[in-house]
Scaffold this active site. Structure first.
Site, PDB file in Angstrom:
ATOM      1  CD  GLU A  80      -6.349   2.872 -12.402  1.00  0.00           C
ATOM      2  OE1 GLU A  80      -6.957   3.163 -13.691  1.00  0.00           O
ATOM      3  OE2 GLU A  80      -6.915   2.113 -11.758  1.00  0.00           O
ATOM      4  CE  LYS A 122      -6.278  -4.461  -7.905  1.00  0.00           C
ATOM      5  NZ  LYS A 122      -7.339  -3.565  -7.761  1.00  0.00           N
ATOM      6  CB  SER A 146      -6.690  -9.602  -2.755  1.00  0.00           C
ATOM      7  OG  SER A 146      -5.996  -9.039  -1.913  1.00  0.00           O
TER       8      SER A 146
HETATM    9  C1  LIG Z   1      -3.308  -7.613  -4.049  1.00  0.00           C
HETATM   10  C2  LIG Z   1      -4.292  -6.388  -3.863  1.00  0.00           C
HETATM   11  N1  LIG Z   1      -5.208  -6.540  -3.145  1.00  0.00           N
HETATM   12  C3  LIG Z   1      -6.175  -5.830  -2.980  1.00  0.00           C
HETATM   13  C4  LIG Z   1      -6.017  -4.503  -3.751  1.00  0.00           C
HETATM   14  C5  LIG Z   1      -7.007  -3.333  -3.476  1.00  0.00           C
HETATM   15  O1  LIG Z   1      -7.793  -3.123  -4.510  1.00  0.00           O
HETATM   16  P1  LIG Z   1      -9.424  -3.406  -4.558  1.00  0.00           P
HETATM   17  O2  LIG Z   1      -9.432  -4.736  -4.587  1.00  0.00           O
HETATM   18  O3  LIG Z   1      -9.765  -2.716  -6.012  1.00  0.00           O
HETATM   19  O4  LIG Z   1      -9.943  -2.765  -3.524  1.00  0.00           O
HETATM   20  C6  LIG Z   1      -4.851  -4.108  -4.395  1.00  0.00           C
HETATM   21  C7  LIG Z   1      -4.822  -3.079  -5.145  1.00  0.00           C
HETATM   22  N2  LIG Z   1      -4.092  -2.707  -6.092  1.00  0.00           N
HETATM   23  C8  LIG Z   1      -4.323  -1.629  -7.059  1.00  0.00           C
HETATM   24  C9  LIG Z   1      -3.022  -1.559  -7.896  1.00  0.00           C
HETATM   25  O5  LIG Z   1      -2.325  -2.538  -7.981  1.00  0.00           O
HETATM   26  O6  LIG Z   1      -2.855  -0.633  -8.926  1.00  0.00           O
HETATM   27  C10 LIG Z   1      -4.396  -0.535  -6.250  1.00  0.00           C
HETATM   28  O7  LIG Z   1      -3.086   0.274  -5.918  1.00  0.00           O
HETATM   29  C11 LIG Z   1      -5.474   0.569  -6.600  1.00  0.00           C
HETATM   30  C12 LIG Z   1      -6.054   0.357  -7.958  1.00  0.00           C
HETATM   31  C13 LIG Z   1      -6.298   0.993  -5.591  1.00  0.00           C
HETATM   32  C14 LIG Z   1      -4.022  -5.155  -4.617  1.00  0.00           C
HETATM   33  O8  LIG Z   1      -3.010  -5.033  -5.521  1.00  0.00           O
END
Ligand SMILES: Cc1ncc(COP(=O)(O)O)c(/C=N/[C@H](C(=O)O)[C@@H](O)C(C)C)c1O
Length: 393
Positions: free
Chosen positions: A105, A83, A376
Site C-alpha cells: 500500500e 522507506k 526522513s
Molecule cells: C518521507 C516520509 N517521512 C515520514 C513518513 C511517515 O511514515 P512513518 O515513517 O512510517 O511514520 C512518510 C510516510 N510515507 C508513507 C508512504 O509513502 O506510503 C505513508 O504515506 C504511509 C505508509 C503512512 C514519508 O514518506
C-alpha cells in the site's frame, strides 16, 4: 506478540498461516541471520541504497537555536526517503521465503516507490495499491513506481487515502498469500510486522548512535522524528531507547486543529499519539483517531505521509510508559519549516520531515545542547503542494 497492551494479531483466521510463516522467516533470517540474510541486507543497503547516511551538523540551525543541531540525512537514501530500508529488507525476505509476487500500500507514495525500486532491484513482480486522492496529490511518485515496473492500482473506496489502500492490499493478500508477500509500509499491522519493520528501520539509529558519539563526543540530549505510521520514528529511536538520558520526541501532524468533529467523523489532524484512544486497526491494538462510537475518523495533514488515523503499537506503548514524548506541529509550522531548511541549509525536506523541524523551531529551548533530528525524506515530491499552500496563506 505485543508491546504492553498494544499489538497482537486481530486478523481473520485466513491470514494466520501467512503470519505464522512470516514470523518463522523473521526469526530465522532477521533475528538469527540464517544463510547470511542480514549480511546481504546490509550489503545491498550499502551498494544499492547508499548507506550509511550522513549525520550532518546543521551550522545555520545550530546558530539560530544556540545549540548543536545534527540532521540524520535519510533524505539521501536511494529513492529519497527512509522507506527503502524497510522495503528492501522485506522484498529480500520474500525472496528467501520463495515468494513470487510483491504487493504494498502507499499514501505519500514514498513507500510505494521504495517497494517498486526494491522489487525491480531484486527481479520481483510488484503491485501497489494507492488511494485515488493520493494518486492525484503525489503524481511524481506514481510515475516513478510505474517507471520501476510496478503496477499501480488506484483505490476509489472511501476517502481514497492510505486507510483504504491498506484495506485493499490486505484483501488481495488474503487470497494470494501462498505466492505473495505484502510489504507493509510502517510499524503497523498484525505481529510480526511492527517488529519486522522496526528492525529493518533500526539501521537509522544504529548508525546515528555511533556517529553522534564520534562527531560530538557523547550521546544526544534529545532525538526528534516525525510520525505517520511510526517507522522512521522507531527506526531513529530504537537503539537510543535503553539510553535513559536521551529524550525521544515523536512529532505528528497537528493539521489545522486538534479537535475531532464527532458528527462528521472528521479530524483536521493526524495527532494520534496525543489525542487518540485505544482500538484495533489493520490487525493491531493501538491508539486511533476514532469517534466515541468507534468509527475510524478521516484524518488530515498537509503531508500525505503523516495522514493516518492509526499509529504503530510500539509507539503507543512507549508513549504510555513515558519513554517517548508525543508532540504535534500544525500545517503552517510544517510549511514554514519546509522553507526554512531549504533557505538556511540548502536541503529541501519532505513535508513529513518538516514537522520534526517545526517542532525544533517551536521547542528548541527544551531539547538540551545536543539534538539529533531525522530528515526522513526529501521534498521534491511536495514542491507543488508547498507552493500552492504557501500562495493560499
Ligand atoms: C518521507 C516520509 N517521512 C515520514 C513518513 C511517515 O511514515 P512513518 O515513517 O512510517 O511514520 C512518510 C510516510 N510515507 C508513507 C508512504 O509513502 O506510503 C505513508 O504515506 C504511509 C505508509 C503512512 C514519508 O514518506
Amino acid at each position: 506478540r505485543t508491546f504492553g497492551d498494544y499489538g497482537g494479531q486481530y486478523v481473520p483466521e485466513a491470514l494466520m498461516p501467512a503470519l505464522q510463516e512470516l514470523e518463522d522467516a523473521y526469526q530465522r533470517y532477521v533475528l538469527d541471520n540464517e544463510d547470511g540474510f542480514m549480511d546481504e541486507f546490509r550489503e545491498r543497503m550499502r551498494d544499492f541504497g547508499g548507506r550509511p547516511t550522513p549525520l550532518q551538523r546543521a551550522d545555520r540551525l545550530s546558530e539560530r537555536y544556540g545549540r548543536e543541531i545534527y540532521l540524520k540525512r535519510e533524505d539521501l537514501v536511494h529513492g529519497g526517503a527512509h522507506k527503502l530500508n524497510n522495503a528492501l529488507g522485506q522484498v529480500l525476505l520474500a525472496k528467501y521465503m520463495d515468494k513470487e509476487r510483491i504487493i504494498a500500500e502507499t499514501g505519500a507514495g514514498q513507500h510505494g516507490t521504495a517497494t517498486a525500486m526494491a522489487a525491480a532491484h531484486l527481479d520481483m513482480p510488484c503491485e501497489i495499491y494507492m488511494g485515488r486522492t493520493d494518486v492525484n496529490r503525489q503524481r511524481p511518485n506514481v510515475y516513478r513506481m510505474r517507471m520501476n515496473g510496478a503496477e499501480v492500482n488506484p483505490v476509489d473506496a472511501g476517502s481514497g487515502t492510505l486507510k483504504e489502500a491498506i484495506n485493499e492490499t490486505m484483501r488481495d493478500w488474503a487470497t494470494t498469500v501462498e505466492r505473495t508477500h505484502y510489504v507493509i509500509g510502517s510499524i503497523v499491522g498484525p505481529h510480526p510486522f511492527p517488529r519486522l519493520v522496526r528492525d529493518f528501520q533500526s539501521v537509522i539509529s544504529a548508525e546515528a548512535r555511533d556517529q553522534i558519539q564520534e562527531q560530538a563526543g557523547r550521546l544526544p540530549d534529545s532525538v526528534v522524528a516525525c510520525a505517520g505510521g511510526g517507522s522512521n520514528t522507531m527506526g531513529t529511536f530504537h537503539e537510543f531507547v535503553p539510553d535513559s538520558s536521551v529524550d525521544l520526541y515523536a512529532v505528528e501532524a497537528g493539521g489545522s486543529s486538534l479537535e475531532i468533529d464527532q458528527d462528521e467523523g472528521l479530524a483536521p489532524n493526524s495527532a494520534t499519539l496525543s489525542t487518540g484512544t485505544d482500538g484495533v486497526l489493520h490487525g493491531a491494538m493501538t491508539k486511533l483517531l476514532q469517534t466515541t462510537d468507534g468509527q475510524i475518523v478521516e484524518s488530515h495533514s498537509v503531508s500525505a505521509g503523516l495522514d493516518y488515523a492509526g499509529v504503530g503499537p510500539e509507539l503507543s506503548h512507549l508513549v504510555d510508559t513515558g519513554r517517548v514524548t508525543p508532540a504535534s506541529v500544525d500545517d503552517d509550522a510544517a510549511l514554514n519549516a519546509f522553507h526554512r531548511l531549504s533557505n538556511l541549509e540548502g536541503i529541501i525536506p519532505a513535508l513529513e520531515s518538516s514537522h520534526a523541524l517545526g517542532y525544533l523551531e517551536e521547542n528548541h529551548a527544551e531539547l538540551g545542547d545536543l539534538v539529533v533530528v531525522n530528515v526522513s525524506g526529501r521534498g521534491d515530491k511536495d514542491l507543488e503542494t508547498v507552493l500552492e499552500e504557501t500562495e493560499k496563506r
